[in-house]
Enzyme design. Structure first.
Site, PDB file in Angstrom:
ATOM      1  N   GLY A  98      -9.449   1.992  21.321  1.00 18.08           N
ATOM      2  CA  GLY A  98      -8.199   1.250  21.241  1.00 18.08           C
ATOM      3  C   GLY A  98      -8.078   0.515  19.922  1.00 18.08           C
ATOM      4  O   GLY A  98      -8.932   0.622  19.045  1.00 18.08           O
ATOM      5  N   ARG A 158       0.830  -1.201   0.000  1.00 16.66           N
ATOM      6  CA  ARG A 158       0.000   0.000   0.000  1.00 16.66           C
ATOM      7  C   ARG A 158       0.864   1.250   0.000  1.00 16.66           C
ATOM      8  O   ARG A 158       1.750   1.405   0.830  1.00 16.66           O
ATOM      9  CB  ARG A 158      -0.922  -0.004   1.220  1.00 16.66           C
ATOM     10  CG  ARG A 158      -2.006   1.060   1.185  1.00 16.66           C
ATOM     11  CD  ARG A 158      -2.815   1.031   2.461  1.00 16.66           C
ATOM     12  NE  ARG A 158      -3.415  -0.268   2.696  1.00 16.66           N
ATOM     13  CZ  ARG A 158      -4.539  -0.689   2.119  1.00 16.66           C
ATOM     14  NH1 ARG A 158      -5.151   0.088   1.262  1.00 16.66           N
ATOM     15  NH2 ARG A 158      -5.031  -1.878   2.372  1.00 16.66           N
ATOM     16  N   GLY A 194      -0.529  -4.057   8.910  1.00 18.20           N
ATOM     17  CA  GLY A 194      -1.245  -3.191   9.846  1.00 18.20           C
ATOM     18  C   GLY A 194      -0.736  -1.764   9.879  1.00 18.20           C
ATOM     19  O   GLY A 194      -0.815  -1.081  10.899  1.00 18.20           O
ATOM     20  N   GLU A 195      -0.221  -1.280   8.745  1.00 22.97           N
ATOM     21  CA  GLU A 195       0.377   0.056   8.733  1.00 22.97           C
ATOM     22  C   GLU A 195      -0.648   1.150   9.033  1.00 22.97           C
ATOM     23  O   GLU A 195      -0.340   2.130   9.701  1.00 22.97           O
ATOM     24  CB  GLU A 195       1.066   0.336   7.393  1.00 22.97           C
ATOM     25  CG  GLU A 195       1.874   1.629   7.415  1.00 22.97           C
ATOM     26  CD  GLU A 195       2.910   1.693   6.317  1.00 22.97           C
ATOM     27  OE1 GLU A 195       3.664   2.682   6.301  1.00 22.97           O
ATOM     28  OE2 GLU A 195       2.969   0.773   5.483  1.00 22.97           O
ATOM     29  N   ARG A 196      -1.887   0.988   8.545  1.00 20.67           N
ATOM     30  CA  ARG A 196      -2.919   2.000   8.832  1.00 20.67           C
ATOM     31  C   ARG A 196      -3.174   2.084  10.339  1.00 20.67           C
ATOM     32  O   ARG A 196      -3.302   3.166  10.899  1.00 20.67           O
ATOM     33  CB  ARG A 196      -4.223   1.673   8.108  1.00 20.67           C
ATOM     34  CG  ARG A 196      -4.163   1.847   6.605  1.00 20.67           C
ATOM     35  CD  ARG A 196      -5.493   1.523   5.947  1.00 20.67           C
ATOM     36  NE  ARG A 196      -6.525   2.503   6.260  1.00 20.67           N
ATOM     37  CZ  ARG A 196      -7.538   2.300   7.095  1.00 20.67           C
ATOM     38  NH1 ARG A 196      -7.670   1.150   7.718  1.00 20.67           N
ATOM     39  NH2 ARG A 196      -8.442   3.235   7.296  1.00 20.67           N
ATOM     40  N   ARG A 197      -3.253   0.929  10.992  1.00 15.34           N
ATOM     41  CA  ARG A 197      -3.478   0.914  12.443  1.00 15.34           C
ATOM     42  C   ARG A 197      -2.296   1.542  13.188  1.00 15.34           C
ATOM     43  O   ARG A 197      -2.488   2.257  14.175  1.00 15.34           O
ATOM     44  CB  ARG A 197      -3.696  -0.527  12.920  1.00 15.34           C
ATOM     45  CG  ARG A 197      -5.122  -1.043  12.696  1.00 15.34           C
ATOM     46  CD  ARG A 197      -5.194  -2.551  12.793  1.00 15.34           C
ATOM     47  NE  ARG A 197      -4.765  -3.168  11.536  1.00 15.34           N
ATOM     48  CZ  ARG A 197      -4.429  -4.446  11.416  1.00 15.34           C
ATOM     49  NH1 ARG A 197      -4.439  -5.234  12.471  1.00 15.34           N
ATOM     50  NH2 ARG A 197      -4.072  -4.930  10.254  1.00 15.34           N
ATOM     51  N   GLU A 218      -2.204 -10.056   3.615  1.00 15.16           N
ATOM     52  CA  GLU A 218      -2.903  -9.433   4.730  1.00 15.16           C
ATOM     53  C   GLU A 218      -3.710  -8.228   4.256  1.00 15.16           C
ATOM     54  O   GLU A 218      -4.852  -8.032   4.660  1.00 15.16           O
ATOM     55  CB  GLU A 218      -1.894  -9.009   5.804  1.00 15.16           C
ATOM     56  CG  GLU A 218      -2.492  -8.802   7.195  1.00 15.16           C
ATOM     57  CD  GLU A 218      -3.048  -7.413   7.411  1.00 15.16           C
ATOM     58  OE1 GLU A 218      -3.730  -7.203   8.424  1.00 15.16           O
ATOM     59  OE2 GLU A 218      -2.810  -6.522   6.577  1.00 15.16           O
ATOM     60  N   ASN A 219      -3.123  -7.435   3.366  1.00 18.79           N
ATOM     61  CA  ASN A 219      -3.824  -6.249   2.865  1.00 18.79           C
ATOM     62  C   ASN A 219      -5.021  -6.623   2.006  1.00 18.79           C
ATOM     63  O   ASN A 219      -6.088  -6.038   2.123  1.00 18.79           O
ATOM     64  CB  ASN A 219      -2.860  -5.366   2.063  1.00 18.79           C
ATOM     65  CG  ASN A 219      -2.143  -4.361   2.942  1.00 18.79           C
ATOM     66  OD1 ASN A 219      -2.698  -3.340   3.303  1.00 18.79           O
ATOM     67  ND2 ASN A 219      -0.917  -4.660   3.313  1.00 18.79           N
ATOM     68  N   ARG A 259      -7.876  -7.879   4.304  1.00 19.01           N
ATOM     69  CA  ARG A 259      -8.416  -7.075   5.390  1.00 19.01           C
ATOM     70  C   ARG A 259      -9.024  -5.753   4.940  1.00 19.01           C
ATOM     71  O   ARG A 259      -9.991  -5.294   5.497  1.00 19.01           O
ATOM     72  CB  ARG A 259      -7.324  -6.769   6.426  1.00 19.01           C
ATOM     73  CG  ARG A 259      -6.913  -7.981   7.212  1.00 19.01           C
ATOM     74  CD  ARG A 259      -5.903  -7.600   8.282  1.00 19.01           C
ATOM     75  NE  ARG A 259      -5.508  -8.781   9.027  1.00 19.01           N
ATOM     76  CZ  ARG A 259      -6.175  -9.274  10.046  1.00 19.01           C
ATOM     77  NH1 ARG A 259      -7.270  -8.665  10.447  1.00 19.01           N
ATOM     78  NH2 ARG A 259      -5.773 -10.359  10.676  1.00 19.01           N
TER      79      ARG A 259
END
Length: 253
Positions: A30, A11, A57-60, A94-95, A98
């Site tokens: 959270g 991404r 999980g870069e957005r998180r 994963e991207n 999800r």
């Protein structure tokens, strides 16, 4: 602060508004789903130093930093630090599973798996659970001029419209059609004459659309009416049409 970004993260485009909204959600509730990282131990003159490389999980992670969180829940995966394609593969899968990865970032990731790690389109398809035709059609988007690719990333045009641009060989005609699409929000040809009165789609119909698209390697639309309906399969070149026909009737047909 110990988490390094993943150099193989597919991404590249993050919507600022959506990221701020996610940060607000993180402040209130959270991080519900842990990110995935791998542990990296480095020897230094002061002894062993530990840091982590982000896999997914870069957005998180970005949203948590915006929210001012000092820590984030994470799952630590044991990976070979020298195995580059494993990290790219995990990040890509994963991207795509999800969150909607835009088609250009997806195409670049597939191309990178092919060019850097020697994966064939069939091997990529097996790893991400898609058909070879879907992989091939996605990678073809990289043949579009950068301006059209950027319009797809920022959702000024949709995937079907971008694929329609691929069917225009002449650059001048392609640019003319693109500008017309931007200015008048022209719908893709196959959907121009769809009936406006239709029964709303159910989640089951959306599921079967996705299944058919994956199987045929082409956009599929299920259109319901008061009684009955129709299934529309869109193609933008003779190659795509022939591929769809072979999928339906088989090689012998």
């Amino acid at each position: 602060e110990k988490i390094r970004s993943n150099p193989y993260q597919p991404r590249r485009h993050f919507d600022d508004v959506a990221l701020r909204e996610l940060a607000q959600s993180v402040r209130e509730f959270g991080v519900i789903q842990p990110i995935i990282v791998s542990k990296i131990t480095k020897e230094s003159e002061h002894g062993a130093e530990v840091e982590y490389q982000l896999i997914a999980g870069e957005r998180r992670l970005l949203a948590s930093k915006l929210a001012g969180l000092p820590r984030i829940p994470a799952i630590v995966r044991n990976l070979d630090n020298n195995n580059r394609h494993e990290r790219l593969e995990l990040a890509l899968i994963e991207n795509t599973q999800r969150y909607d990865l835009n088609s250009i970032d997806e195409a670049r990731a597939y191309a990178r798996l092919n060019e850097e790690f020697g994966f064939t389109q069939r091997e990529i398809a097996l790893r991400v659970g898609k058909s070879r035709e879907v992989i091939a059609n996605t990678v073809r988007l990289l043949k579009l001029p950068r301006e059209i690719q950027d319009a797809l990333i920022t959702r000024k045009i949709n995937l079907n419209q971008a694929r329609m641009m691929l069917s225009i060989d002449d650059p001048a005609r392609q640019q003319e059609a693109f500008q017309k699409m931007l200015s008048s929000h022209v719908l893709v040809r196959a959907l121009e004459h769809e009936p406006r009165v239709a029964t709303p789609q159910s989640s089951e119909e959306k599921f079967w659309e996705k299944q058919l698209e994956e199987r045929l390697g082409a956009p599929v639309k299920i259109i319901r009416k008061a009684q009955g309906g129709k299934i529309v399969i869109t193609f933008f070149s003779d190659e795509e049409k022939n591929g769809v026909v072979k999928k339906i009737v088989g090689e012998e047909g």
